[in-house]
Write a protein that holds these residues in place. Structure first.
Motif, PDB file in Angstrom:
ATOM      1  N   ASP A  60       0.838  -1.202   0.000  1.00  0.00           N
ATOM      2  CA  ASP A  60       0.000   0.000   0.000  1.00  0.00           C
ATOM      3  C   ASP A  60       0.874   1.254   0.000  1.00  0.00           C
ATOM      4  N   PRO A  61       1.721   1.404  -1.038  1.00  0.00           N
ATOM      5  CA  PRO A  61       2.708   2.486  -1.042  1.00  0.00           C
ATOM      6  C   PRO A  61       2.114   3.889  -1.066  1.00  0.00           C
ATOM      7  N   ARG A  62       0.905   4.049  -1.529  1.00  0.00           N
ATOM      8  CA  ARG A  62       0.268   5.370  -1.568  1.00  0.00           C
ATOM      9  C   ARG A  62      -0.704   5.586  -0.403  1.00  0.00           C
ATOM     10  N   HIS A  63      -0.699   4.651   0.557  1.00  0.00           N
ATOM     11  CA  HIS A  63      -1.510   4.753   1.775  1.00  0.00           C
ATOM     12  C   HIS A  63      -2.988   4.967   1.474  1.00  0.00           C
ATOM     13  N   LEU A  64      -3.534   4.111   0.598  1.00  0.00           N
ATOM     14  CA  LEU A  64      -4.942   4.193   0.241  1.00  0.00           C
ATOM     15  C   LEU A  64      -5.840   3.476   1.247  1.00  0.00           C
ATOM     16  N   LEU A  65      -5.291   2.511   1.961  1.00  0.00           N
ATOM     17  CA  LEU A  65      -6.063   1.740   2.925  1.00  0.00           C
ATOM     18  C   LEU A  65      -5.985   2.383   4.309  1.00  0.00           C
ATOM     19  N   ILE A  66      -7.015   2.170   5.095  1.00  0.00           N
ATOM     20  CA  ILE A  66      -7.004   2.675   6.466  1.00  0.00           C
ATOM     21  C   ILE A  66      -6.080   1.787   7.286  1.00  0.00           C
ATOM     22  N   ASP A  67      -5.124   2.403   7.953  1.00  0.00           N
ATOM     23  CA  ASP A  67      -4.102   1.657   8.683  1.00  0.00           C
ATOM     24  C   ASP A  67      -3.665   2.501   9.874  1.00  0.00           C
ATOM     25  N   ARG A  68      -3.737   1.930  11.057  1.00  0.00           N
ATOM     26  CA  ARG A  68      -3.353   2.692  12.253  1.00  0.00           C
ATOM     27  C   ARG A  68      -1.856   2.968  12.297  1.00  0.00           C
ATOM     28  N   VAL A  69      -1.047   2.024  11.816  1.00  0.00           N
ATOM     29  CA  VAL A  69       0.411   2.175  11.835  1.00  0.00           C
ATOM     30  C   VAL A  69       0.911   1.981  10.405  1.00  0.00           C
TER      31      VAL A  69
END
Length: 83
Positions: A60-69
């Motif tokens: 997920d290099p473009r941070h499209l998913l919701i991720d706490r860390v």
């Protein structure tokens, strides 16, 4: 792990299509390669052949998913020479 609207978390098996990206620079600005792959195990190996030396690779290099860390999604690349 997934969370509902109240924040209650539940462990679920992973079975998602997620982007994997390869960066040419340490600043993660030059995304040279990106491919969406199906991830259905907690640990998987991927091999990509590219024509240049890379600095980093990530899920997920473009941070499209919701991720706490999200800071642990991208790691430095170790070069492996073809034999």
């Amino acid at each position: 792990m997934k969370a509902d609207s109240l924040g209650n978390e539940t462990n679920v098996p992973i079975n998602d299509w997620i982007d994997i990206g390869l960066f040419a620079d340490a600043e993660e600005e030059d995304l040279m390669f990106q491919k969406r792959v199906k991830i259905d195990q907690e640990e998987m190996d991927f091999t990509f052949v590219v024509d240049t030396i890379l600095a980093k690779a990530g899920i997920d290099p473009r941070h499209l998913l919701i991720d706490r860390v999200f800071k642990d999604n991208i790691k430095s690349v170790k070069e492996k020479l073809a034999q």
